[in-house]
Motif scaffolding. Structure first.
Motif, PDB file in Angstrom:
ATOM      1  N   TYR A 327       0.839  -1.192   0.000  1.00  0.00           N
ATOM      2  CA  TYR A 327       0.000   0.000   0.000  1.00  0.00           C
ATOM      3  C   TYR A 327       0.871   1.237   0.000  1.00  0.00           C
ATOM      4  O   TYR A 327       1.912   1.294   0.666  1.00  0.00           O
ATOM      5  N   GLN A 333      -6.302   6.174   4.145  1.00  0.00           N
ATOM      6  CA  GLN A 333      -7.022   6.974   5.124  1.00  0.00           C
ATOM      7  C   GLN A 333      -6.952   6.340   6.511  1.00  0.00           C
ATOM      8  O   GLN A 333      -6.720   7.028   7.501  1.00  0.00           O
ATOM      9  N   ILE A 344      -7.889  -4.365   7.565  1.00  0.00           N
ATOM     10  CA  ILE A 344      -8.740  -3.542   6.689  1.00  0.00           C
ATOM     11  C   ILE A 344      -8.007  -2.230   6.428  1.00  0.00           C
ATOM     12  O   ILE A 344      -7.686  -1.490   7.372  1.00  0.00           O
ATOM     13  N   LYS A 346      -8.004   1.260   3.961  1.00  0.00           N
ATOM     14  CA  LYS A 346      -8.785   2.073   3.020  1.00  0.00           C
ATOM     15  C   LYS A 346      -7.994   3.319   2.648  1.00  0.00           C
ATOM     16  O   LYS A 346      -7.463   3.988   3.508  1.00  0.00           O
TER      17      LYS A 346
END
Length: 346
Positions: A327, A333, A344, A346
């Motif tokens: 990532y 975020q 998780i 995002k």
């Protein structure tokens, strides 16, 4: 001849008697005047002495109680590390400027009560030692020893120093050190108009004929002629407001010591693994199932679960972000590590 001699003798006797009487009166008058003179002199001297003593008494009262020579103006603080010197001085000067009697203040050297000032400072700060001494008639020296604090806990506009036992040490206005662990209490969102919503729902339940949509409620209302009128009213929408808990008490636990130990362990472990994405502060709710949110300098939110293995959560974070580089953190975020089976992002 006899009569003449007799008359002469009588006259001589009268003249001698008159002379003696005059001398006697003169003598008596002289004695009386000297007595009164001495008595008046004693009264005058006594009055002068009394006035002098009164003047000296008043002068010394003014000198010791009202003059600037015995007015405490300087407050010297030593031994403090986390508590700002200015905060202690402001609190002390507020105490000194308060009136102890009608015409007198606490800033007089002879009227100054160190025990009361100690009580005030001890109620605002959790201290290991506190000594207050008067010196030089115009200064007081405050020497203190604080409990070591590494955490700043923020609730709304309030900022509090917290020691390693999770005990609130003091309230502060600002902090200059950069190595504090900053924990911000997240406000709780509650219904601001909860009672209005309940009242409207009660009318709808008790009304035999009613209809409603997402924005409108039709409630039957008795007309003046005895009939029924359907009244259309707006449906009350939920209005939320943020509520912070009350400020913590000085020298009391803000939460369990174990929670703080885990937060400090998390902070140290994260610092060792991640050098580029440094943490900015934490967001926390005391009764929120042990969840805590770290805010990084880049604005990324990382969710941790305190009652789970922090090492496992940090290892997963390091593997996904640093080793595998799956990532780009610039576009992330938040990262949620609270689920054991997955991460998780995002």
């Amino acid at each position: 001849m006899y009569n003449n001699n007799t008359t002469i003798r009588k006259n001589n006797f009268k003249s001698r008697r008159s002379l003696f009487s005059n001398k006697k009166n003169s003598f008596n008058r002289k004695i009386v005047n000297e007595y009164f003179y001495k008595r008046d002199s004693i009264k005058w001297q006594s009055k002068v002495m009394i006035f002098f003593l009164i003047f000296v008494f008043v002068y010394f009262i003014y000198l010791f109680l009202f003059s600037k020579y015995f007015k405490i103006e300087q407050v010297i603080v030593s031994g403090n590390q986390d508590i700002p010197t200015k905060d202690i001085q402001i609190l002390t000067h507020d105490f000194l400027n308060k009136r102890r009697l009608i015409f007198l203040k606490n800033n007089n050297y002879f009227l100054f009560n160190s025990k009361k000032l100690k009580s005030i400072l001890s109620s605002d700060y959790s201290l290991v030692e506190l000594n207050i001494d008067k010196k030089y008639f115009s200064s007081i020296f405050i020497e203190l020893k604080e409990k070591p604090c590494k955490v700043v806990y923020e609730i709304g506009d309030g900022k509090f120093l917290v020691d390693e036992d999770a005990i609130v040490a003091s309230k502060i206005e600002k902090y200059d050190k950069k190595d504090y662990i900053i924990i911000k209490e997240i406000p709780r969102s509650i219904l601001a108009n909860e009672q209005e919503i309940k009242d409207q729902e009660l009318k709808m339940v008790n009304d035999p004929i009613y209809q409603h949509t997402s924005s409108t409620v039709f409630i039957s209302k008795e007309a003046e002629d005895g009939g029924v009128v359907i009244e259309e009213v707006p449906r009350i929408q939920e209005v939320m407001k943020d509520v912070y808990p009350e400020y913590p008490e000085i020298d009391k636990n803000i939460f369990d010591k174990e929670i703080l130990e885990r937060i400090m362990y998390l902070d140290n472990s994260y610092f060792e693994k991640f050098e580029q994405q440094k943490r900015k502060h934490y967001e926390f709710q005391i009764n929120d199932n042990g969840y805590i949110t770290m805010i990084t300098d880049g604005g990324i939110k990382i969710y941790f679960k305190l009652d789970d293995s922090l090492d496992s959560q940090l290892t997963n974070l390091y593997r996904y972000v640093v080793e595998e580089k799956k990532y780009d953190l610039k576009n992330v975020q938040y990262i949620d590590l609270r689920q054991k089976s997955q991460i998780i992002i995002k």
